[in-house]
Enzyme design. Structure first.
Site, PDB file in Angstrom:
ATOM      1  N   ARG A  83       0.846  -1.199   0.000  1.00 53.62           N
ATOM      2  CA  ARG A  83       0.000   0.000   0.000  1.00 53.62           C
ATOM      3  C   ARG A  83       0.873   1.237   0.000  1.00 53.62           C
ATOM      4  NH1 ARG A  83      -5.437   0.095   2.010  1.00 53.62           N
ATOM      5  NH2 ARG A  83      -5.285  -2.145   1.808  1.00 53.62           N
ATOM      6  N   ASP A  93     -17.259  -0.419   0.657  1.00 58.18           N
ATOM      7  CA  ASP A  93     -16.027   0.361   0.572  1.00 58.18           C
ATOM      8  C   ASP A  93     -15.457   0.261  -0.842  1.00 58.18           C
ATOM      9  OD1 ASP A  93     -15.028  -2.239   0.643  1.00 58.18           O
ATOM     10  OD2 ASP A  93     -13.448  -1.791   2.091  1.00 58.18           O
ATOM     11  N   ASP A 139     -13.104  -1.331  -2.538  1.00 53.68           N
ATOM     12  CA  ASP A 139     -12.911  -2.603  -3.245  1.00 53.68           C
ATOM     13  C   ASP A 139     -14.028  -3.589  -2.937  1.00 53.68           C
ATOM     14  OD1 ASP A 139     -12.006  -2.862  -0.618  1.00 53.68           O
ATOM     15  OD2 ASP A 139     -10.483  -4.342  -1.123  1.00 53.68           O
ATOM     16  N   HIS A 153     -10.126   1.530   0.766  1.00 51.62           N
ATOM     17  CA  HIS A 153     -10.811   2.775   1.120  1.00 51.62           C
ATOM     18  C   HIS A 153      -9.882   3.981   1.115  1.00 51.62           C
ATOM     19  CE1 HIS A 153      -8.977   1.185   4.777  1.00 51.62           C
ATOM     20  NE2 HIS A 153      -8.844   2.444   5.154  1.00 51.62           N
ATOM     21  N   ASP A 213     -15.044  -5.255  -0.423  1.00 53.92           N
ATOM     22  CA  ASP A 213     -14.930  -6.449   0.415  1.00 53.92           C
ATOM     23  C   ASP A 213     -15.575  -6.232   1.780  1.00 53.92           C
ATOM     24  OD1 ASP A 213     -13.000  -4.719   1.429  1.00 53.92           O
ATOM     25  OD2 ASP A 213     -11.447  -6.258   1.643  1.00 53.92           O
ATOM     26  N   ARG A 214     -15.992  -4.976   2.080  1.00 51.07           N
ATOM     27  CA  ARG A 214     -16.707  -4.683   3.320  1.00 51.07           C
ATOM     28  C   ARG A 214     -18.065  -4.080   2.988  1.00 51.07           C
ATOM     29  NH1 ARG A 214     -13.718  -0.719   6.967  1.00 51.07           N
ATOM     30  NH2 ARG A 214     -13.038   0.190   4.999  1.00 51.07           N
TER      31      ARG A 214
END
Length: 454
Positions: free
Chosen positions: A14, A243, A245, A103, A247-248
């Site tokens: 990241r 979010d 991507d 995010h 995944d949440r």
């Protein structure tokens, strides 16, 4: 190759593009990843996917160049959510790489790496080796060939797999407002929720990595405001916020009030336990105490872990748990290769709502037993000293329990508890408080913040 320690974190890659990493860096990481998975398991192919950020396509293509330079093939799944990449890694039985900064703001990008079967790769399970090899960017072995690159669209297969796990075809008609935050939910939701008795009201479905409407981080309350207003405005039954991507997922009830991720964890846990295919449910130590209580009431065995997906997934593998949930709205399913998927969690909530007649606020009230502060961050000069001061204040009092599994957790005789954890990357202390009622929660919260911020 520069030092990669600033961008290769505990669980993923990241950093800011191009200041902290660029295509050359991605190419080197791709070569190291290919060499690692080939050495680790004899892998000859990896699958990749990417989000909607401007830098994602060039970074993923450079990564693929690095992979094929080591004689490993690349299957490009193209545009997708992180859980779609996990589906591809699981169903194709290939290691995977997802290009996303989740995010984080627009200038960031990253890579989430996994082994075949969507098994996680973290610092202690391969990421440190990949970083070392990428920094060196040279290898003793000469590959026998150059790998190939092919494309495979797995979005329809991903949707079909989810439909096989949660059947929404016979629920009562529901109006659902979905805030995709200009992220990958805008790509996956129309396919996954198509053809069902759901009227979807889309918000910010345009894929735009500059996030023109709000940050794609629903954990921050300010990013839920638009959805909270839209749900009652449209007379909707439920709101969902994904979010960046996807995944949440965060849930809003028909009144526009957020449903806590702990309540969602408890609700989904009850549904998974009802299948009769297992009894173990994983929850991290910051989820509400209602979660283990409800799990036990429904014949399950709650297992408490540290915060973080690597710990959750490791415990799920060790215990063969059917489901795991975190306070941050990550939800993990054994039927989904123990990976986290916001979409599958959302489908469980839609099914629970649509299989009965009550509104969502009444349905979820049974899973919300206590008053919680949510996570509160404080900037501190010395996190260890601040934590020690709080520990010394409470330790030794009658009926007080001290637990240091992950940061400092104090349980008090009246049923209140709090956890104080230091951030791994910033000079922050993160506080979570829960109590039997709002008054006691606020009192305890303010007492601890007073000590930490003094």
């Amino acid at each position: 190759m520069p030092d990669l320690s600033s961008i290769i974190k505990a669980y993923d890659v990241r950093g800011v593009v191009p200041d902290e990493w660029d295509e050359a860096t991605s190419r080197a990481i791709g070569a190291a990843f290919a060499e690692f998975v080939r050495t680790d398991s004899g892998t000859t192919s990896v699958v990749t996917a990417h989000d909607m950020r401007d830098s994602s396509i060039p970074l993923s293509r450079a990564f693929a160049e690095g992979v094929i330079s080591r004689g490993v093939d690349v299957v490009e799944a193209g545009l997708g959510s992180t859980d779609m990449l996990y589906f591809a890694a699981g169903s194709l039985d290939m290691p995977g790489a997802m290009f996303t900064a989740s995010h984080n703001p627009a200038q960031y990008n990253g890579i989430k790496l996994c082994r075949a079967g969507a098994a996680p790769i973290g610092q202690d399970s391969g990421l440190a080796t990949i970083r070392e090899w990428a920094e060196r960017d040279s290898y003793d072995r000469e590959p026998e060939r150059v790998g190939t690159v092919s494309q495979r669209d797995v979005l329809a297969e991903y949707a079909a797999h989810l439909h096989g796990l949660v059947d929404l075809s016979n629920v009562r008609p529901l109006k659902v407002v979905v805030d995709a935050g200009n992220g990958m939910g805008g790509h996956t939701v129309p396919v996954v929720l198509a053809g069902l008795p759901l009227e979807v009201v889309p918000m910010y479905f345009e894929l735009d990595g500059s996030f023109p409407n709000h940050e794609a981080n629903p954990l921050d309350p300010k990013n839920l405001v638009d959805l909270q207003a839209a749900v009652p405005e449209h007379g909707a039954d439920i709101g969902l916020a994904f979010d960046g991507d996807a995944d949440r997922v965060f849930v809003v009830d028909e009144k526009g009030d957020p449903v806590s991720p702990s309540a969602v964890t408890a609700l989904v846990a009850v549904r998974e336990l009802a299948k009769g295919h297992g009894t173990t449910i994983i929850h991290n130590l910051i989820t509400s105490r209602a979660v283990p209580e409800i799990v036990r009431e429904h014949g399950g065995e709650p297992v408490r872990t540290r915060v973080g997906h690597s710990f959750i997934k490791a415990e799920m593998a060790r215990t063969n748990a059917v489901f795991g949930g975190e306070h941050s709205a990550h939800y993990y399913f054994r039927d989904f290769w123990r990976a986290d998927t916001g979409m599958l969690a959302a489908m469980h909530v839609l099914a629970a709502l649509g299989e009965q007649s009550r509104p969502l606020s009444e349905l979820t009230a049974a899973y919300s037993r206590y008053a919680a502060s949510g996570e509160i961050n404080s900037t501190v000069a010395d996190a260890a000293a601040s934590t020690a001061q709080v520990r010394d204040t409470f330790a030794g009092q009658d009926g007080v329990t001290v637990d240091e599994l992950d940061g400092l957790t104090i349980e008090l005789p009246d049923g209140s508890w709090f956890n104080l954890r230091a951030s791994n990357t910033e000079p922050l202390l993160r506080l979570n408080v829960e109590a039997p009622d709002e008054t006691r929660m606020a009192e305890l919260r303010d007492q601890i913040l007073g000590m930490v911020r003094a």
